[in-house]
Motif scaffolding. Structure first.
Motif, PDB file in Angstrom:
ATOM      1  N   UNK A 134       0.826  -1.205   0.000  1.00  0.00           N
ATOM      2  CA  UNK A 134       0.000   0.000   0.000  1.00  0.00           C
ATOM      3  C   UNK A 134       0.862   1.257   0.000  1.00  0.00           C
ATOM      4  N   UNK A 135       1.940   1.249   0.789  1.00  0.00           N
ATOM      5  CA  UNK A 135       2.807   2.417   0.876  1.00  0.00           C
ATOM      6  C   UNK A 135       3.542   2.683  -0.425  1.00  0.00           C
ATOM      7  N   UNK A 136       3.823   1.616  -1.191  1.00  0.00           N
ATOM      8  CA  UNK A 136       4.544   1.780  -2.448  1.00  0.00           C
ATOM      9  C   UNK A 136       3.665   2.370  -3.540  1.00  0.00           C
ATOM     10  N   UNK A 137       2.354   2.260  -3.374  1.00  0.00           N
ATOM     11  CA  UNK A 137       1.440   2.798  -4.385  1.00  0.00           C
ATOM     12  C   UNK A 137       1.354   4.316  -4.232  1.00  0.00           C
ATOM     13  N   UNK A 138       1.287   5.032  -5.344  1.00  0.00           N
ATOM     14  CA  UNK A 138       1.144   6.490  -5.230  1.00  0.00           C
ATOM     15  C   UNK A 138      -0.204   6.854  -4.617  1.00  0.00           C
ATOM     16  N   UNK A 139      -0.188   7.748  -3.653  1.00  0.00           N
ATOM     17  CA  UNK A 139      -1.430   8.229  -3.029  1.00  0.00           C
ATOM     18  C   UNK A 139      -1.724   9.613  -3.584  1.00  0.00           C
ATOM     19  N   UNK A 140      -2.731   9.697  -4.423  1.00  0.00           N
ATOM     20  CA  UNK A 140      -3.035  10.965  -5.070  1.00  0.00           C
ATOM     21  C   UNK A 140      -3.639  11.979  -4.119  1.00  0.00           C
ATOM     22  N   UNK A 141      -3.243  13.233  -4.265  1.00  0.00           N
ATOM     23  CA  UNK A 141      -3.833  14.324  -3.505  1.00  0.00           C
ATOM     24  C   UNK A 141      -4.948  14.932  -4.329  1.00  0.00           C
ATOM     25  N   UNK A 142      -6.164  14.736  -3.898  1.00  0.00           N
ATOM     26  CA  UNK A 142      -7.306  15.306  -4.616  1.00  0.00           C
ATOM     27  C   UNK A 142      -7.502  16.778  -4.268  1.00  0.00           C
ATOM     28  N   UNK A 143      -7.095  17.150  -3.042  1.00  0.00           N
ATOM     29  CA  UNK A 143      -7.207  18.541  -2.593  1.00  0.00           C
ATOM     30  C   UNK A 143      -6.006  18.869  -1.711  1.00  0.00           C
ATOM     31  N   UNK A 144      -5.751  20.155  -1.557  1.00  0.00           N
ATOM     32  CA  UNK A 144      -4.717  20.593  -0.628  1.00  0.00           C
ATOM     33  C   UNK A 144      -5.082  20.119   0.774  1.00  0.00           C
ATOM     34  N   UNK A 145      -4.099  19.563   1.483  1.00  0.00           N
ATOM     35  CA  UNK A 145      -4.343  19.074   2.843  1.00  0.00           C
ATOM     36  C   UNK A 145      -4.888  20.193   3.712  1.00  0.00           C
ATOM     37  N   UNK A 146      -5.960  19.913   4.423  1.00  0.00           N
ATOM     38  CA  UNK A 146      -6.583  20.888   5.314  1.00  0.00           C
ATOM     39  C   UNK A 146      -7.640  21.743   4.663  1.00  0.00           C
ATOM     40  N   UNK A 147      -7.782  21.661   3.325  1.00  0.00           N
ATOM     41  CA  UNK A 147      -8.719  22.555   2.649  1.00  0.00           C
ATOM     42  C   UNK A 147     -10.169  22.186   2.932  1.00  0.00           C
ATOM     43  N   UNK A 148     -10.491  20.891   2.852  1.00  0.00           N
ATOM     44  CA  UNK A 148     -11.888  20.503   2.935  1.00  0.00           C
ATOM     45  C   UNK A 148     -12.001  19.036   3.330  1.00  0.00           C
ATOM     46  N   UNK A 149     -13.220  18.624   3.625  1.00  0.00           N
ATOM     47  CA  UNK A 149     -13.510  17.223   3.914  1.00  0.00           C
ATOM     48  C   UNK A 149     -13.496  16.436   2.615  1.00  0.00           C
ATOM     49  N   UNK A 150     -12.769  15.308   2.615  1.00  0.00           N
ATOM     50  CA  UNK A 150     -12.791  14.379   1.483  1.00  0.00           C
ATOM     51  C   UNK A 150     -12.539  12.988   2.046  1.00  0.00           C
ATOM     52  N   UNK A 151     -13.596  12.188   2.110  1.00  0.00           N
ATOM     53  CA  UNK A 151     -13.530  10.878   2.762  1.00  0.00           C
ATOM     54  C   UNK A 151     -12.436  10.019   2.131  1.00  0.00           C
ATOM     55  N   UNK A 152     -11.599   9.403   2.990  1.00  0.00           N
ATOM     56  CA  UNK A 152     -10.475   8.618   2.490  1.00  0.00           C
ATOM     57  C   UNK A 152     -10.329   7.315   3.252  1.00  0.00           C
ATOM     58  N   UNK A 153     -10.678   6.214   2.608  1.00  0.00           N
ATOM     59  CA  UNK A 153     -10.406   4.900   3.184  1.00  0.00           C
ATOM     60  C   UNK A 153      -8.912   4.643   3.269  1.00  0.00           C
ATOM     61  N   UNK A 154      -8.159   5.135   2.288  1.00  0.00           N
ATOM     62  CA  UNK A 154      -6.707   4.968   2.286  1.00  0.00           C
ATOM     63  C   UNK A 154      -6.103   5.595   3.544  1.00  0.00           C
ATOM     64  N   UNK A 155      -6.639   6.754   3.952  1.00  0.00           N
ATOM     65  CA  UNK A 155      -6.119   7.420   5.146  1.00  0.00           C
ATOM     66  C   UNK A 155      -6.251   6.578   6.393  1.00  0.00           C
TER      67      UNK A 155
END
Length: 452
Positions: A134-155
């Protein structure tokens, strides 16, 4: 507490109606009041067929994302033990992943901007790999951290790994030893154990069933792996209602249930938010916390009124239906119509506090200080700058605000040389017994000629 038989009959009927209208193979539900399960019901069979094994309140169902609440509590226990700060970056504790710069608090509240799902096959229906994968896979940033709520199972997969790094054992072992065993939740497990429902999909246009796969989600398991029963989740609802058995402080539980980021749906009013591991709802001014859960073959819900602790849990073995949310709300509303036990009033106040009670003045405005239980109440909480204050330490001269504008702000009792109360200093504002009392050390002074 025993429910009125008429209330129990209404609850049973509502559950049976939901099972039929929603075409649910089986459904179980329970209500919590006063820290214990006061009603439970079950309808349907575990395989959805006539003559099949019937469901009950000890039948396991997959709880899906309610798993995240257990992970969140364990993370806050680490914080309370001084082993991390919520402002720490994830990489400060778990180096070597694309999630590194996101803070622990942002992961807990789904505000890291991290992608919702993995890049690989649908993780909820396929066996998962380990953390290294899981760590080797790229984790895409959909929004700037802290900007808004975006549900993330990966998190939450990442937060599970955080627990493993700090404890040196698997995340599920951490949850089991720190929460499940102390709370007596012996029927909550990572895989189905004993009496368990089959995960099923119901065809949208015919009364036929399709078994859904069950598997180990690997590094993604902290996002939705746990299985549980109505009895066990009823205990977890009581935990959320305040009966934490000393495993979490009241202050930390309240912090977890604060709305950190609203769930903003265009064109809709803000009624939902996310705290630290818990979902939060504001329904006509009444606050609830809990979490929903879904995995292929299962839907689950847990919701607790933060004022009073009444709670509902629901579990069903179907992939999709429209009735579960309204079912939980209806069951909880029906419980609310049953009068809760009323504790008799007894005189338990501290006479030493009387010197602070009564009328005070902030400039020309008039307010009243009174004592309710252990709190000093100045004005009306929820109106203007009214707030409750909690005593700091053993004395009576230092307090801290609990509500609204004065949350976290200090209130000090300032005394004269003879020990009598001169005035109250509330976050630099002066409260005096008479308007602009010149003996109250009013900042800026009081005109020498006084009122005229």
């Amino acid at each position: 507490m025993t429910l009125d038989p008429r209330t129990a009959a209404r609850l049973d009927h509502r559950l049976a109606t939901a099972q039929r209208e929603g075409r649910l193979p089986s459904v179980t539900a329970g209500l919590v009041r006063g820290g214990r399960l006061v009603w439970s019901g079950a309808v349907g069979s575990l395989d959805g067929r006539a003559g099949g094994e019937v469901a009950d309140d000890d039948t396991q169902y997959r709880m899906g994302s309610i798993t995240k609440t257990f992970v969140g509590v364990c993370v806050l226990r680490l914080r309370d033990a001084g082993r991390l700060d919520l402002a720490d970056r994830f990489e400060d504790h778990v180096p070597g992943s694309a999630l590194g710069r996101v803070s622990i608090e942002q992961l807990l509240s789904h505000a890291g901007g991290t992608q919702a799902e993995t890049d690989g096959p649908w993780w909820e229906r396929t066996p998962g790999g380990d953390w290294a994968e899981l760590a080797a896979a790229p984790a895409g940033q959909r929004f700037r951290a802290g900007r808004r709520f975006h549900y993330s199972n990966v998190g939450y997969g990442a937060l599970g790994r955080l627990l493993e790094v700090h404890h040196g054992v698997g995340w599920a072992d951490v949850v089991r030893t720190e929460l499940l065993e102390p709370l007596g939740m012996t029927r909550t497990t990572t895989r189905p154990s004993g009496r368990a429902a089959q995960g099923l999909a119901v065809h949208p246009f015919a009364d036929v069933l399709l078994p859904e796969p069950e598997h180990d989600a690997g590094a993604m398991a902290p996002a939705g792996q746990l299985w549980s029963t109505v009895r066990d989740l009823g205990r977890w609802a009581a935990f959320l209602g305040g009966d934490t058995a000393g495993l979490l402080s009241a202050d930390t539980l309240a912090e977890m249930c604060e709305p950190h980021h609203v769930v903003d749906e265009p064109g809709q009013p803000w009624t939902g938010a996310h705290g630290l591991g818990w979902q939060v709802w504001n329904v006509e001014g009444k606050r609830f916390a809990g979490h929903g859960g879904s995995m292929p073959g299962f839907l689950a819900g847990l919701r607790v009124a933060l004022d009073g602790g009444d709670g509902v849990v629901t579990l069903t073995n179907t992939t999709a239906t429209t009735v579960m949310r309204s079912l939980g709300d209806d069951l909880l509303a029906t419980l609310g119509e049953e009068p809760a036990p009323v504790e008799p009033w007894v005189a338990s106040g501290d006479p030493a506090l009387l010197e602070l009670a009564g009328t005070w003045h902030w400039g020309p405005s008039v307010t009243t200080a009174r004592f309710t239980g252990e709190h000093l109440v100045l004005g009306e909480p929820g109106t203007g700058r009214g707030s409750r204050f909690a005593r700091v330490g053993d004395g009576v001269d230092t307090w801290v605000g609990l509500d609204g504008y004065y949350t976290g702000e200090p209130l000090r009792v300032v005394r004269r040389a003879d020990g009598s109360v001169a005035h109250l200093d509330l976050a630099s504002f002066r409260y005096t017994r008479t308007p602009y009392d010149p003996e109250g050390d009013v900042p800026g002074g009081v005109d020498d000629l006084g009122w005229r």
